[in-house]
Motif scaffolding. Structure first.
Motif, PDB file in Angstrom:
ATOM      1  N   GLU A 159     133.250  -1.798   8.302  1.00  0.00           N
ATOM      2  CA  GLU A 159     134.459  -2.623   8.283  1.00  0.00           C
ATOM      3  C   GLU A 159     134.154  -4.039   7.803  1.00  0.00           C
ATOM      4  OE1 GLU A 159     133.400  -0.822  10.766  1.00  0.00           O
ATOM      5  OE2 GLU A 159     135.031   0.356  11.681  1.00  0.00           O
ATOM      6  N   GLU A 160     133.027  -4.590   8.272  1.00  0.00           N
ATOM      7  CA  GLU A 160     132.645  -5.947   7.866  1.00  0.00           C
ATOM      8  C   GLU A 160     132.336  -6.003   6.378  1.00  0.00           C
ATOM      9  OE1 GLU A 160     129.484  -6.418  10.601  1.00  0.00           O
ATOM     10  OE2 GLU A 160     130.659  -7.603  12.012  1.00  0.00           O
ATOM     11  N   GLN A 196     138.963 -10.528  19.145  1.00  0.00           N
ATOM     12  CA  GLN A 196     138.092 -10.582  17.977  1.00  0.00           C
ATOM     13  C   GLN A 196     136.628 -10.671  18.375  1.00  0.00           C
ATOM     14  OE1 GLN A 196     139.654 -13.936  15.854  1.00  0.00           O
ATOM     15  NE2 GLN A 196     141.540 -12.876  15.255  1.00  0.00           N
ATOM     16  N   GLN A 239     143.793  -3.478   3.643  1.00  0.00           N
ATOM     17  CA  GLN A 239     142.552  -2.872   4.105  1.00  0.00           C
ATOM     18  C   GLN A 239     142.382  -2.956   5.621  1.00  0.00           C
ATOM     19  OE1 GLN A 239     140.700  -1.067   2.384  1.00  0.00           O
ATOM     20  NE2 GLN A 239     140.715  -1.668   0.239  1.00  0.00           N
ATOM     21  N   THR A 240     142.805  -4.061   6.227  1.00  0.00           N
ATOM     22  CA  THR A 240     142.631  -4.159   7.685  1.00  0.00           C
ATOM     23  C   THR A 240     143.540  -3.195   8.412  1.00  0.00           C
ATOM     24  OG1 THR A 240     144.165  -6.047   7.676  1.00  0.00           O
ATOM     25  CG2 THR A 240     141.807  -6.538   7.757  1.00  0.00           C
ATOM     26  N   MET A 298     135.509  -6.076   4.471  1.00  0.00           N
ATOM     27  CA  MET A 298     136.145  -7.397   4.496  1.00  0.00           C
ATOM     28  C   MET A 298     135.431  -8.376   3.573  1.00  0.00           C
ATOM     29  SD  MET A 298     138.824  -7.210   6.242  1.00  0.00           S
ATOM     30  CE  MET A 298     138.883  -5.602   5.480  1.00  0.00           C
ATOM     31  N   PRO A 332     147.869  -8.248  10.160  1.00  0.00           N
ATOM     32  CA  PRO A 332     146.597  -7.573  10.379  1.00  0.00           C
ATOM     33  C   PRO A 332     146.398  -7.354  11.882  1.00  0.00           C
ATOM     34  CG  PRO A 332     146.328  -9.385   8.840  1.00  0.00           C
ATOM     35  CD  PRO A 332     147.697  -9.525   9.422  1.00  0.00           C
ATOM     36  N   TYR A 380     143.509  -7.867   1.799  1.00  0.00           N
ATOM     37  CA  TYR A 380     143.088  -8.092   3.186  1.00  0.00           C
ATOM     38  C   TYR A 380     144.034  -7.399   4.153  1.00  0.00           C
ATOM     39  CZ  TYR A 380     142.530 -10.501   7.646  1.00  0.00           C
ATOM     40  OH  TYR A 380     142.373 -10.774   8.974  1.00  0.00           O
ATOM     41  N   GLU A 433     142.108  -0.067  10.731  1.00  0.00           N
ATOM     42  CA  GLU A 433     142.486   0.122  12.130  1.00  0.00           C
ATOM     43  C   GLU A 433     142.961   1.534  12.391  1.00  0.00           C
ATOM     44  OE1 GLU A 433     145.612  -1.429  15.435  1.00  0.00           O
ATOM     45  OE2 GLU A 433     146.166  -0.630  13.503  1.00  0.00           O
TER      46      GLU A 433
END
Length: 552
Positions: A24-25, A365, A277-278, A28, A200, A274, A282
């Motif tokens: 995931e990172e 977060q 994709q987020t 991003m 997001p 962004y 999820e």
């Protein structure tokens, strides 16, 4: 970071493989690689998207602009709802009139007793409750832009005609207020249809609460302004001013906001990716299906939201409609002072709502607390503090102490909005609008009942009568804290997960027509993805498959 391979400016840059970064990172990092400001990017939807702009306005993410416009919208929602709470005090108060012979007499423009005032104040909610669930359903089907904006615009238009309706008597005014409630009833459910596409996952709390805080900023601004207008211009001016403001806002909303990022003409490629994709990471984007009502109505987390929303609104609506009356009857404040002091708790609440949203998302977060823990901690802390300070108001006879306790009791309620009000998006994001409609429908009952309860209890303008009003509110808050602590959840529910088919918004999901807008490099990347999925790609280039992101 290693230098990216040469690619056309329109494509995203790949991040190097590292052992420290999760898939995931890494995703991003790709998204946040900036496209040079001199070029435009072709998104896989086939539309040309502007790069990140160097202008101040262009640098502000469009989702924050949407949140700001929603914030102003909710300011109008409550300005249009609250104005009557102050106006009615002026309408039924004795006014001094000096005659030509020098004698002074007191006259009362409208002879409405406390019961009739309670009926007038509560009439708005008879219409408001009817359109909650239909509003959620319509927003799910057709999006939130038209419903949210149109609901506020029609309420503003009717507000302009309120002084004319008052001339027809209390029941004519009640009829207009009921119709206003019908239009405003769609606003809260429809805003979740906006956030479903724009927010997001780890920004849900802050974006949603930033918008909701407009309700309390609107109340804070409305009450003192109404007091000044009523005292120095006349109560009809209250409805003319706030009706006009609502229509002005609607024009801005219509031209600035869209139902989803994909249909926004000036959103940058980076921000669109962004958000896309987020939401994909999820859990995918859900294809809408029929709400499984039986499972919903037997779901503990759903009932936790319903009860919490009801309990918060009981105390909130009780004070919203009756606080100016309380300050006048018990502490004998005039309309100027009454408006300012009545507004103070809502300023505190606006600050708390915005701050709690930021804090809630920060805790999530950084993985300091789970989503479930965050929702419970914020919600139950608010309710317990509110119960304590509402009880304290009932025992005090000092003006400063009473106002201080009420300011804390109402203001701290802002914490709860980072609990139950965002919780719909946690447990069933694809049904969030409809669930908000259901919960706000239940939570509208206090708006109908509490003014009448106050009218029945407070018939002799005694402090002991007002004491019962505050004790009832404290008991409702305590009940809500217990239920939410036991049954609430921040996890995606099985009935929401199984009742729809999840699909990923990867490049492969675009139609052939959409693919025509893809660059050659985008097509090469797609071919590489297909090879990796079939096992033909090199092991070193293997990326986490889409199925890993379908559900966490």
């Amino acid at each position: 970071m290693a230098e990216p391979a040469d690619k056309p400016e329109s494509s995203l840059t790949e991040s190097p493989d590292t052992t420290e970064d999760s898939p995931e990172e890494m995703e991003m990092k790709e998204i946040f690689q900036e496209t040079p400001a001199s070029s435009h990017a072709i998104h896989p939807d086939g539309n040309e998207r502007p790069p990140i702009s160097h202008s101040l306005f262009g640098k502000i993410p469009k989702r924050y602009i949407v949140a700001f416009m929603a914030f102003l919208g909710f300011c109008n929602v409550y300005m249009l709802r609250v104005n009557l709470s102050v106006a009615i005090v002026a309408m039924v108060s004795n006014m001094s009139m000096e005659h030509e012979d020098g004698t002074v007499t007191n006259i009362q423009e409208f002879h409405w007793d406390s019961k009739m005032q309670g009926m007038v104040l509560g009439s708005f909610f008879y219409g408001y409750i009817i359109t909650q669930i239909p509003g959620g359903w319509l927003a799910t089907k057709f999006g939130g832009k038209v419903l949210f904006g149109g609901g506020i615009a029609m309420t503003a238009l009717l507000t302009l005609f309120t002084p004319l309706a008052v001339k027809g008597g209390a029941y004519t005014l009640m009829g207009v207020r009921i119709v206003e409630g019908l239009f405003e009833g769609v606003t809260y459910p429809s805003i979740h249809a906006i956030w479903k596409n724009w927010a997001p996952p780890l920004e849900r709390s802050q974006l949603a609460t930033a918008a909701f805080s407009g309700s309390y900023v609107g109340t804070f601004l409305c009450l003192p302004i109404c007091g000044v207008l009523a005292e120095h211009v006349g109560w009809p001016s209250i409805f003319y001013v706030f009706g006009a403001l609502g229509l002005v806002w609607f024009v801005g909303w219509w031209f600035i906001v869209t139902d989803s990022p994909a249909t926004h003409s000036t959103i940058s490629y980076q921000e669109l990716e962004y958000i896309r994709q987020t939401i994909t990471i999820e859990g995918g984007v859900a294809k809408e299906g029929a709400l499984p009502w039986k499972k919903v109505l037997t779901s503990g987390p759903v009932w936790a939201i319903l009860v919490a929303h009801f309990c918060e609104n009981w105390g909130f609506y009780t004070m919203l409609t009756s606080l100016p009356l309380f300050l006048q009857q018990i502490f004998h404040y005039d309309l100027d002072e009454d408006g300012v002091l009545s507004a103070l708790p809502y300023l505190v609440m606006a600050v708390v709502v915005m701050g709690s949203g930021q804090l809630a998302d920060l805790l999530r977060q950084r993985q300091l607390l789970s989503t479930t823990a965050v929702r419970k901690v914020f919600n139950c802390t608010a309710f317990m503090i509110q119960a304590i300070f509402m009880t304290a108001v009932g025992f005090t006879h000092d003006a400063v102490a009473a106002i201080s306790c009420l300011t804390v009791a109402i203001g701290v309620g802002g914490l709860a909005w980072s609990g139950f009000s965002v919780n719909h998006l946690d447990i069933a994001p694809q049904y969030a609008s409809l669930l908000m409609g259901v919960s706000n429908c239940i939570a509208t009952i206090p708006g109908i009942v509490s003014p009448s309860v106050v009218g029945q209890l407070v018939q002799h303008k005694l402090s002991t009568e007002w004491q019962m009003v505050f004790f009832i509110a404290a008991g409702v808050y305590l009940f809500g804290a217990i239920i939410y602590a036991v049954f609430a959840s921040g996890e995606l529910q099985s009935w929401a997960e199984g009742s729809v088919q999840y699909v990923l918004c990867s490049d492969e999901d675009y139609s052939e027509a959409d693919k025509e807008g893809m660059t050659q490099d985008d097509e090469e990347e797609e071919e590489e993805d297909e090879k990796r999925e079939t096992g033909d790609g090199k092991e070193d280039d293997k990326e986490t498959s889409d199925s890993d992101f379908v559900k966490k």
